[in-house]
Enzyme design. Structure first.
Site, PDB file in Angstrom:
ATOM      1  N   THR A 288       0.801  -1.227   0.000  1.00  0.00           N
ATOM      2  CA  THR A 288       0.000   0.000   0.000  1.00  0.00           C
ATOM      3  C   THR A 288       0.831   1.274   0.000  1.00  0.00           C
ATOM      4  OG1 THR A 288      -0.166  -0.004   2.427  1.00  0.00           O
ATOM      5  CG2 THR A 288      -1.939  -1.102   1.185  1.00  0.00           C
ATOM      6  N   THR A 323      -4.113  11.501  -0.231  1.00  0.00           N
ATOM      7  CA  THR A 323      -3.708  10.786   0.973  1.00  0.00           C
ATOM      8  C   THR A 323      -2.342  11.301   1.411  1.00  0.00           C
ATOM      9  OG1 THR A 323      -2.670   9.010  -0.299  1.00  0.00           O
ATOM     10  CG2 THR A 323      -4.984   8.715   0.339  1.00  0.00           C
ATOM     11  N   ALA A 325       0.466   9.738   2.506  1.00  0.00           N
ATOM     12  CA  ALA A 325       1.628   9.053   1.937  1.00  0.00           C
ATOM     13  C   ALA A 325       1.645   9.127   0.415  1.00  0.00           C
ATOM     14  CB  ALA A 325       1.636   7.596   2.389  1.00  0.00           C
ATOM     15  N   LYS A 348      -8.824  14.288  -9.288  1.00  0.00           N
ATOM     16  CA  LYS A 348      -9.679  13.465  -8.422  1.00  0.00           C
ATOM     17  C   LYS A 348     -10.521  14.313  -7.472  1.00  0.00           C
ATOM     18  CE  LYS A 348      -7.091   9.094  -8.454  1.00  0.00           C
ATOM     19  NZ  LYS A 348      -6.085   9.440  -9.471  1.00  0.00           N
ATOM     20  N   HIS A 353     -12.206   9.351  -6.889  1.00  0.00           N
ATOM     21  CA  HIS A 353     -11.243   8.313  -7.259  1.00  0.00           C
ATOM     22  C   HIS A 353     -12.036   7.159  -7.865  1.00  0.00           C
ATOM     23  CE1 HIS A 353      -7.874   5.828  -7.549  1.00  0.00           C
ATOM     24  NE2 HIS A 353      -7.392   5.876  -6.310  1.00  0.00           N
ATOM     25  N   PHE A 413      -2.293   0.389  -5.483  1.00  0.00           N
ATOM     26  CA  PHE A 413      -1.995  -0.593  -4.453  1.00  0.00           C
ATOM     27  C   PHE A 413      -1.387  -1.823  -5.128  1.00  0.00           C
ATOM     28  CE2 PHE A 413      -5.362   0.649  -1.011  1.00  0.00           C
ATOM     29  CZ  PHE A 413      -4.590   1.755  -0.695  1.00  0.00           C
TER      30      PHE A 413
END
Length: 428
Positions: A288, A323, A325, A348, A353, A413
């Site tokens: 992730t 996000t 990260a 987005k 998304h 991911f």
């Protein structure tokens, strides 16, 4: 001619074919921003968000407040060649592909069916039917439909598209999480360059706004809560106060053709856009957490594939999930490849998304950027993260009259990275 010289000529010819641009001759889409270029462009260049608040209520659980971007779409109006009931996402795929084919003038007799391929991506195909099925089985003790497997299988949309267009070439479904449709588009480009097919209907979809899937994403703590009174501001890519993404749904389709095929059927002069470069790889570091080094390798490989330098890219359409990260890794990788002079946008924030379908929808956004010579703003980006040294487009759209090439990132991911480069046919 000596054998050595002949080999050199053949090698040079193969190299040219392997890097040849591929024409984009048709676009079609079903998105939260609408189904037409007019509605899509209006939202894209004005930063108008389709994100809304939704309360998810499941028996036995506390209500969950979510931010989502849904499409105005009626799947029952879409008829399939198989005559099977369609998952909502598959119906979107068919609707988008039909519009793309109509724009391209692609019809029976305009392409050899054995030279027409279907390359399609989805992160979780059949999500709606699967969610309904499990609820019926475990919650209501009802029997399953005999068509269930056929409507939830990962290649359901591919099969329906092949039936719709009589495509007898390669028909392949790609499931690479959020990079699925970008990979599908890039692999179709390679198949056309390689001479395996002449044309392809490509793209992707996802329709995951179902109770089970929304609750699952919420449990990962990567989705943004709807701000009271301002749900459209939930997703804030690259912002210092970013809080995650809003789940979206939709589909986008493109018709790709070799230049020779497009010209032979009279579609060459009417199609100013090309796919010039593509690359995909894997971080192989974490399932992730994205790795900037892998993203750098992918972007540089796409540039090499297009035969251009980083300086030729006039705009980066970032993956930009909002996000913590994800945005940090992508900002670092873009900075490494392009420095801080190349304008960056993320869309987005306005269409949500769309997961496996996101790469295709965001490539449509990149192509509309080329069409207008204008860069879309990143909505809700009022105060970029001070740690990110990049030229973010925010506030108003930015003029880019001389724009030649745009690069679109899709990072997933599992560590899959996919990068597409589009350009103007006249500028190659």
């Amino acid at each position: 001619m000596s054998s050595g010289a002949a080999h050199s000529v053949l090698a040079a010819s193969a190299a040219r074919a392997a890097s040849a641009p591929v024409r984009v001759t048709g676009l079609g889409f079903v998105t939260p921003l609408g189904h037409t270029t007019e509605s899509f462009d209006e939202a894209l260049f004005n930063g108008r968000s389709a994100v809304r608040a939704r309360t998810l209520e499941i028996d036995g659980l506390d209500p969950i407040e979510l931010s989502v971007a849904a499409c105005e779409f009626e799947p029952a109006a879409v008829r399939s060649g198989s005559r099977l009931p369609l998952d909502r996402g598959t119906a979107m795929a068919l609707a988008a592909a039909r519009d793309a084919a109509a724009q391209a003038g692609l019809h029976a007799g305009s392409v050899d069916p054995e030279r027409l391929g279907i390359f399609w991506g989805s992160g979780l195909a059949g999500a709606g039917v699967f969610d309904d099925t499990t609820r019926a089985l475990y919650g209501e003790r009802r029997r399953m439909r005999p068509t269930t497997v056929l409507t939830v299988m990962p290649n359901a949309a591919v099969a329906e598209l092949a039936l719709q267009f009589g495509a007898q070439g390669a028909a392949i479904a790609y499931a690479c999480a959020c990079a699925s449709s970008a990979v599908a588009i890039g692999e179709a480009m390679r198949a056309i360059r390689g001479g395996w097919i002449d044309a392809a209907i490509v793209g992707g979809h996802d329709a995951m706004l179902t109770p089970g899937v929304m609750a699952s994403w919420h449990a990962m703590r990567v989705t943004a809560p709807p701000p009271p009174g301002a749900p459209g501001s939930a997703c804030r890519p690259f912002s210092g106060d970013r809080a995650g993404f809003a789940l979206g749904e939709g589909a986008a389709a493109l018709v790709l053709e070799s230049e020779a095929h497009a010209n032979a059927r009279g579609a060459g002069d009417a199609t100013p856009f090309i796919l010039a470069g593509y690359a995909t790889n894997c971080d192989a570091t974490h399932i992730t957490h994205p790795d900037p080094a892998g993203q750098v390798r992918a972007m540089r490989a796409a540039l090499r594939d297009a035969g251009i330098e980083a300086a030729h890219i006039g705009h980066v359409n970032a993956h930009g999930t909002a996000t913590a990260a994800g945005d940090a890794a992508e900002a670092a990788s873009i900075r490494e490849v392009f420095g801080n002079a190349t304008p960056v946008s993320a869309t987005k924030a306005i269409h949500g998304h769309v997961l496996g379908g996101g790469g295709a929808i965001e490539l449509v956004a990149a192509l509309r950027t080329l069409a207008h010579g204008m860069l879309p703003p990143t909505a809700n980006l009022h105060a970029p993260d001070a740690a990110f040294d990049l030229d973010f487009v925010h506030g108003d759209p930015r003029d880019a009259t001389n724009l030649r090439y745009v690069l679109s990132n899709s990072f997933a991911f599992g560590g899959t990275n996919a990068v597409l480069i589009a350009g103007r046919a006249a500028d190659r």
